[in-house]
Motif scaffolding. Structure first.
Motif, PDB file in Angstrom:
ATOM      1  N   LEU A  28      29.003 -30.805  56.290  1.00 57.10           N
ATOM      2  CA  LEU A  28      29.885 -30.400  55.678  1.00 57.10           C
ATOM      3  C   LEU A  28      30.499 -31.998  55.827  1.00 57.10           C
ATOM      4  O   LEU A  28      30.945 -32.385  54.685  1.00 57.10           O
ATOM      5  N   TYR A  29      30.939 -32.505  56.484  1.00 58.48           N
ATOM      6  CA  TYR A  29      31.236 -33.658  57.040  1.00 58.48           C
ATOM      7  C   TYR A  29      30.976 -35.188  55.910  1.00 58.48           C
ATOM      8  O   TYR A  29      31.367 -35.550  55.100  1.00 58.48           O
ATOM      9  N   LYS A  30      29.734 -35.334  55.929  1.00 58.25           N
ATOM     10  CA  LYS A  30      28.582 -35.973  55.363  1.00 58.25           C
ATOM     11  C   LYS A  30      28.660 -35.536  53.802  1.00 58.25           C
ATOM     12  O   LYS A  30      28.452 -36.410  52.922  1.00 58.25           O
ATOM     13  N   ARG A  31      28.218 -34.495  53.421  1.00 59.01           N
ATOM     14  CA  ARG A  31      28.393 -33.761  52.382  1.00 59.01           C
ATOM     15  C   ARG A  31      29.425 -34.773  51.555  1.00 59.01           C
ATOM     16  O   ARG A  31      29.151 -34.434  49.939  1.00 59.01           O
ATOM     17  N   PHE A  32      31.273 -33.935  51.629  1.00 60.50           N
ATOM     18  CA  PHE A  32      32.187 -33.958  51.069  1.00 60.50           C
ATOM     19  C   PHE A  32      33.081 -35.423  51.421  1.00 60.50           C
ATOM     20  O   PHE A  32      34.019 -35.520  51.398  1.00 60.50           O
ATOM     21  N   TYR A  42      27.891 -32.433  45.295  1.00 56.36           N
ATOM     22  CA  TYR A  42      28.535 -31.117  46.402  1.00 56.36           C
ATOM     23  C   TYR A  42      27.738 -29.799  46.171  1.00 56.36           C
ATOM     24  O   TYR A  42      27.639 -28.931  44.705  1.00 56.36           O
ATOM     25  N   ALA A  43      27.860 -29.009  46.910  1.00 53.12           N
ATOM     26  CA  ALA A  43      27.309 -28.209  47.253  1.00 53.12           C
ATOM     27  C   ALA A  43      27.318 -26.627  48.731  1.00 53.12           C
ATOM     28  O   ALA A  43      27.242 -28.112  49.337  1.00 53.12           O
ATOM     29  N   THR A  99      37.520 -20.525  39.635  1.00 50.72           N
ATOM     30  CA  THR A  99      37.879 -21.061  39.405  1.00 50.72           C
ATOM     31  C   THR A  99      36.641 -22.457  40.010  1.00 50.72           C
ATOM     32  O   THR A  99      36.244 -22.092  41.083  1.00 50.72           O
ATOM     33  N   PHE A 100      36.405 -23.440  39.307  1.00 51.59           N
ATOM     34  CA  PHE A 100      35.598 -24.113  39.721  1.00 51.59           C
ATOM     35  C   PHE A 100      35.864 -25.478  40.381  1.00 51.59           C
ATOM     36  O   PHE A 100      36.950 -25.813  39.539  1.00 51.59           O
ATOM     37  N   GLY A 101      35.358 -25.934  40.776  1.00 50.40           N
ATOM     38  CA  GLY A 101      35.889 -27.764  41.581  1.00 50.40           C
ATOM     39  C   GLY A 101      34.644 -28.239  41.285  1.00 50.40           C
ATOM     40  O   GLY A 101      34.178 -28.244  40.408  1.00 50.40           O
ATOM     41  N   ARG A 102      34.760 -29.642  42.033  1.00 56.18           N
ATOM     42  CA  ARG A 102      34.043 -30.204  42.008  1.00 56.18           C
ATOM     43  C   ARG A 102      32.065 -29.671  42.894  1.00 56.18           C
ATOM     44  O   ARG A 102      30.742 -30.400  42.793  1.00 56.18           O
ATOM     45  N   VAL A 103      32.709 -28.277  43.814  1.00 57.33           N
ATOM     46  CA  VAL A 103      31.623 -27.890  44.552  1.00 57.33           C
ATOM     47  C   VAL A 103      30.912 -27.043  43.870  1.00 57.33           C
ATOM     48  O   VAL A 103      31.400 -25.733  43.699  1.00 57.33           O
ATOM     49  N   MET A 104      29.355 -26.854  43.789  1.00 57.66           N
ATOM     50  CA  MET A 104      29.420 -25.064  43.380  1.00 57.66           C
ATOM     51  C   MET A 104      28.783 -24.433  44.800  1.00 57.66           C
ATOM     52  O   MET A 104      28.034 -24.630  45.755  1.00 57.66           O
ATOM     53  N   ARG A 105      29.099 -23.113  44.019  1.00 60.04           N
ATOM     54  CA  ARG A 105      28.693 -22.066  45.183  1.00 60.04           C
ATOM     55  C   ARG A 105      27.578 -21.757  44.910  1.00 60.04           C
ATOM     56  O   ARG A 105      27.653 -21.316  43.599  1.00 60.04           O
ATOM     57  N   TYR A 106      26.574 -21.030  46.363  1.00 53.92           N
ATOM     58  CA  TYR A 106      25.521 -20.579  46.231  1.00 53.92           C
ATOM     59  C   TYR A 106      25.265 -19.509  47.374  1.00 53.92           C
ATOM     60  O   TYR A 106      25.451 -19.704  47.929  1.00 53.92           O
TER      61      TYR A 106
END
Length: 244
Positions: free
Chosen positions: A221-225, A181-182, A152-159
Motif C-alpha cells: 500500500l505504501y507504493k500504491r498510495f 488506486y484500489a 462515500t467515494f474518495g480516490r480509492v476503489m474498494r473491492y
C-alpha cells in the motif's frame, strides 16, 4: 502509463443481445430468484451469447429489462471509475477461465458509479459470481447491482474477492491494480487494525496468520498510495474514505 486495452478481454466474450422476457427460461428465473428494491439482476449465458434473465434495471439505471445487455453493463461505468472496473472485470474473468473446480463458489464485489440512461451517476455495489458451469468450464454468470446512496467515494476503489482459493484470486486481481488506486477487503481489514494502534504482530495473531502475511497486505500500500510511513498511510486512508 495505463494499459490501452482495459476491458478488451471481457468485451470479447459478451454481446449486446438482451434477454427474451417471454422465454420459459426467463419465466423460471423470474419466479425463483429473490429480488430486492433498487437492485438490478442479470444472468448472462456465455454459451448462448446473450442475457437470459434481467430484472429491476429500469428502476436502477433507466433501461428496460428487455433493453439491458451485458455489453451495456460493462460499458456504462462513470469515466473516473471505468479503468479500474474494466481491469477488475478482465482479471476476474481470466482467473475464472483458468480455474476448473468449485467455480460456482467464486465471486467478486466492487463499489463504483454507473451511468444512468439519463447521464447521471448512480452509486452501485455490484456482486458478480459464477451461476452455472459444466466440466470445469464457465457457462453463465449472475450479477446483482444494488443502489447504495450512502457510499462515500474518495480516490480509492474498494473491492473484495470470494471463493475457495480467495488468496490467489485476490492476488491475481492485485497484480495489475498498482497503477490505479484500489484496496481489497483483506487489505482494508488489516489497515483498520493498524489505525487502531495494533502492531503487525498483534494483527497477525488476530487473523491467525504469520506476520509476513500481514506485511504483504500492508507494505504494497505504501507504493500504491505513494506514502512513506504507517502514519501517512492511515491519514491517507481516512482522507480517502477507505476507513470510516
Amino acid at each position: 502509463m495505463e494499459p490501452i486495452d482495459l476491458g478488451k478481454y471481457t468485451r470479447s466474450f459478451v454481446t449486446d443481445t438482451p434477454a427474451d422476457l417471454h422465454s420459459e427460461e426467463f419465466r423460471y428465473f423470474n419466479e425463483t430468484i429473490p429480488k430486492f428494491p433498487e437492485e438490478g439482476i442479470y444472468i448472462y449465458s456465455f454459451v448462448k451469447g446473450r442475457m437470459i434473465y434481467a430484472h429491476g434495471w429500469e428502476e436502477v439505471l433507466g433501461y428496460r429489462d428487455d433493453e439491458i445487455t451485458m455489453l451495456k453493463i460493462v460499458s456504462m461505468t462513470a469515466p473516473d471509475y471505468a479503468p479500474f472496473v474494466d481491469e477488475l472485470n478482465d482479471k476476474a474473468l481470466m482467473f475464472i477461465h483458468k480455474t476448473s473446480s468449485d467455480l460456482d463458489k467464486y465471486s467478486f464485489l466492487i463499489e463504483s458509479k454507473k451511468l444512468h440512461k439519463n447521464g447521471s451517476e448512480v452509486p452501485i455495489v455490484a456482486r458478480v459470481g459464477v451461476f452455472e458451469h459444466e466440466n470445469g468450464k464457465l457457462k453463465s454468470i449472475i450479477g446483482r447491482f444494488q443502489v447504495n446512496r450512502n457510499l462515500t467515494f474518495g480516490r480509492v476503489m474498494r473491492y473484495a474477492a470470494f471463493g475457495p482459493d480467495k488468496v490467489e484470486f485476490e492476488e491475481e486481481l492485485n497484480k495489475t491494480l498498482f497503477y490505479k488506486y484500489a484496496i481489497s477487503n483483506k487489505e482494508r481489514e488489516a489497515l483498520a487494525m493498524v489505525a487502531k494502534g495494533y502492531s503487525l504482530k498483534e494483527i497477525a495473531n488476530f487473523f491467525n496468520v504469520s506476520q509476513s502475511a500481514i506485511e504483504k497486505r500492508i507494505i504494497p500500500l505504501y507504493k500504491r498510495f505513494d506514502v512513506k510511513s504507517l502514519t501517512h498511510l492511515v491519514s491517507f486512508a481516512y482522507e480517502n474514505h477507505i476507513l470510516p
